[in-house]
Design a protein around this motif. Structure first.
Motif, PDB file in Angstrom:
ATOM      1  N   GLU A 114       0.793  -1.300   0.035  1.00  0.00           N
ATOM      2  CA  GLU A 114       0.082  -0.134  -0.189  1.00  0.00           C
ATOM      3  C   GLU A 114       0.826   1.186   0.053  1.00  0.00           C
ATOM      4  OE1 GLU A 114      -3.490   0.210  -0.055  1.00  0.00           O
ATOM      5  OE2 GLU A 114      -2.877  -1.771  -0.919  1.00  0.00           O
ATOM      6  N   ALA A 117       2.350   1.446  -3.588  1.00  0.00           N
ATOM      7  CA  ALA A 117       1.424   2.213  -4.597  1.00  0.00           C
ATOM      8  C   ALA A 117       1.017   3.517  -4.272  1.00  0.00           C
ATOM      9  CB  ALA A 117       0.183   1.300  -4.294  1.00  0.00           C
ATOM     10  N   PHE A 118       1.105   4.090  -2.998  1.00  0.00           N
ATOM     11  CA  PHE A 118       0.917   5.427  -2.443  1.00  0.00           C
ATOM     12  C   PHE A 118       1.843   6.361  -3.246  1.00  0.00           C
ATOM     13  CE2 PHE A 118       0.881   9.140   0.144  1.00  0.00           C
ATOM     14  CZ  PHE A 118      -0.207   9.550  -0.037  1.00  0.00           C
ATOM     15  N   ALA A 119       2.951   5.649  -3.182  1.00  0.00           N
ATOM     16  CA  ALA A 119       4.329   6.433  -3.532  1.00  0.00           C
ATOM     17  C   ALA A 119       4.505   6.302  -5.263  1.00  0.00           C
ATOM     18  CB  ALA A 119       5.484   5.986  -2.921  1.00  0.00           C
ATOM     19  N   GLY A 120       3.593   5.582  -5.765  1.00  0.00           N
ATOM     20  CA  GLY A 120       3.367   5.584  -7.346  1.00  0.00           C
ATOM     21  C   GLY A 120       4.630   4.492  -7.819  1.00  0.00           C
ATOM     22  N   SER A 121       4.985   3.657  -6.792  1.00  0.00           N
ATOM     23  CA  SER A 121       6.110   2.621  -7.255  1.00  0.00           C
ATOM     24  C   SER A 121       5.322   1.561  -8.277  1.00  0.00           C
ATOM     25  CB  SER A 121       6.692   1.982  -6.213  1.00  0.00           C
ATOM     26  OG  SER A 121       7.354   0.893  -6.677  1.00  0.00           O
ATOM     27  N   ALA A 122       6.080   1.220  -9.275  1.00  0.00           N
ATOM     28  CA  ALA A 122       5.384   0.082 -10.331  1.00  0.00           C
ATOM     29  C   ALA A 122       5.890  -1.008  -9.706  1.00  0.00           C
ATOM     30  CB  ALA A 122       5.890   0.305 -11.914  1.00  0.00           C
TER      31      ALA A 122
END
Length: 217
Positions: A114, A117-122
């Motif tokens: 989570e 995902a919040f940090a924009g990691s793929a």
């Protein structure tokens, strides 16, 4: 309460042991009461295609599912509240939560994903449910995956904590085809497979001599 027959043999308790790999510190769910019956379904994996002479060819070990109903009751603990503060405060919630965790991914991994995902990691970490071992006596220890879990809560205390419940479990046995060789469950299954081979040689029930006399080959 002590048994009226002090020499009666001690009955082993079955249970489920769960490992959140790579950690090897298990969560042990010991059955308070052994299920009265265990239902097993074994289906052969027939090989697809093939021609004449391939009728007995199989595609690996059979698919096996095991079903059982486990009763859980906090009555005995609640009769001695001074010695069982956890049961008094929580009822059966801890046991039920342990059973439910068998089908959930690792909580730390969920939180980490989570955050990613919040940090924009793929890049997302693989979320896996724990490795579960069904322990049903020394001759049946199997790696399993919980196919379904149904919990019926039948009684509650003043705080609405469940104090009597029944859990219906359907477990799929994981084989060497399902597990990586680096997974401890892979070796647990092979040990059970080896034990099955040994036990089958001990079969002495019935009258094989009468059948043998009628064999055409």
């Amino acid at each position: 309460m002590a048994s009226a027959y002090p020499r009666s043999p001690k009955v082993l308790k079955g249970g489920i042991v769960a490992y959140q790999l790579p950690q090897l510190v298990p969560t042990i769910i010991a059955f308070q009461y052994n299920p009265d019956e265990v239902s097993r379904s074994i289906q052969s994996r027939g090989a697809a295609g093939g021609g004449r002479g391939d009728a007995n060819r199989v595609d690996g070990p059979p698919t096996e599912t095991i079903s059982m109903s486990v009763d859980i009751d906090a009555t005995d603990q609640l009769e001695k509240p001074d010695q069982n503060s956890v049961a008094v405060d929580n009822g059966l919630h801890p046991v039920i939560a342990s059973l439910e965790r068998l089908v959930y991914p690792s909580y730390p991994l969920v939180i980490a994903n989570e955050a990613l995902a919040f940090a924009g990691s793929a890049f997302i970490l693989a979320e896996q449910a724990p490795l579960a071992l069904l322990v049903w006596g020394p001759k049946r220890v199997l790696p399993v995956r919980v196919q379904s879990l149904s919990i019926r809560e039948e009684a509650f205390d003043q705080k609405l904590n469940p104090i009597r419940a029944r859990a219906d479990l359907t477990l799929e046995v994981l084989t060497y085809r399902d597990l990586d060789v680096g997974n401890p469950g892979y070796w647990v299954y092979l040990a059970a497979f080896t034990q099955k081979e040994v036990l089958s040689t001990l079969n002495t029930l019935g009258d094989p001599g009468g059948i043998r006399s009628m064999l055409p080959i």
